[in-house]
Scaffold this active site. Sequence first.
Site, PDB file in Angstrom:
ATOM      1  N   PRO A   2      51.569  71.359  49.718  1.00 38.00           N
ATOM      2  CA  PRO A   2      51.898  69.952  49.505  1.00 38.00           C
ATOM      3  C   PRO A   2      51.662  69.472  47.648  1.00 38.00           C
ATOM      4  O   PRO A   2      51.332  69.880  46.989  1.00 38.00           O
ATOM      5  CB  PRO A   2      49.381  68.965  49.165  1.00 38.00           C
ATOM      6  N   GLU A   3      53.102  68.638  47.763  1.00 34.23           N
ATOM      7  CA  GLU A   3      53.030  68.367  46.517  1.00 34.23           C
ATOM      8  C   GLU A   3      53.014  66.828  46.654  1.00 34.23           C
ATOM      9  O   GLU A   3      52.108  66.375  47.101  1.00 34.23           O
ATOM     10  CB  GLU A   3      54.850  68.431  46.417  1.00 34.23           C
ATOM     11  N   LYS A  58      49.938  68.357  41.087  1.00 35.41           N
ATOM     12  CA  LYS A  58      49.831  68.058  42.833  1.00 35.41           C
ATOM     13  C   LYS A  58      48.054  68.445  42.642  1.00 35.41           C
ATOM     14  O   LYS A  58      47.687  68.551  43.946  1.00 35.41           O
ATOM     15  CB  LYS A  58      50.297  69.477  42.841  1.00 35.41           C
ATOM     16  N   ARG A 248      60.194  82.617  45.150  1.00 34.82           N
ATOM     17  CA  ARG A 248      60.103  81.906  46.055  1.00 34.82           C
ATOM     18  C   ARG A 248      61.576  81.693  47.397  1.00 34.82           C
ATOM     19  O   ARG A 248      62.753  81.717  46.564  1.00 34.82           O
ATOM     20  CB  ARG A 248      60.227  80.373  46.068  1.00 34.82           C
TER      21      ARG A 248
END
Length: 260
Positions: A2-3, A58, A248
């Site tokens: 979740p951002e 976040k 990433r």
Amino acid sequence: MPELPEVAYQKLYVDSTSLNQKIIRLDLGADKIFQSPKKEFEETLLGNEFVGTHQIGKYLLLKLKKNGFLVVHFGMTGKLDYFKHDEIEKHAQLTATFDNGGKLSFICPRKFGKLFLTESVDSFRKQQNLGPHATEIDKKEFRELFESKKGNVKTALMDQSFIAGLGNLYVDEILFQTGIHPKSKIQDLGKDDILNMFQSMVEILDTVTKSKTEGVAIPDSYLRKHRTVGEDCPNGNGKIEMIKVGGRSTYFCPECQQIR
């Protein structure tokens, strides 16, 4: 993970379901979730109430009637769930039962989430070394942040001590919408690049937050709908590729996003 927009939805969810209700029971889960001894959570939360919420990137901070805040970091799979039936979900890591029969659970199947207790918003921000919340920055502040930052632009935007709330998905989107290669060096970006990134960040976070909270459709021009290697670029200019940046997985269009 979740951002910022997903946490904004969780904030609204708590505001609409779980405020001003006395906590009369706690059920606690895996030890690794709790960043203080469980006894402290019990002593702080039992008999208390959630009276408001605050977001830093976040993190969701649930303000208590007394003794500070309960802080939630959602990890990869965390979410909050309010319900009134008796059965508690098996992956619930904390469940607060209220005096009206309602329950609020933090559900986290993969156990990557975290729960904290803190005295204030400012003390938690300092403790976690968090930068400014992404939607609270103005154009001038955004530009000034980049004046003293070095390295590649993707890694900078992912740094929560630089700007809080941006993660892999939306950083890729910001860079795609501004035509900036994720490995571009900050010192090679022009003033227009910085301004375009700011405007793109504001528009993307607003659009996705409205998608989560109001059901607004995500535009077909967004990269997030095409995050597959070999997928057609939304602009029709090439094929989507994936590289690693800062460890990433990073999706971009080499035709649209030229390295600076």
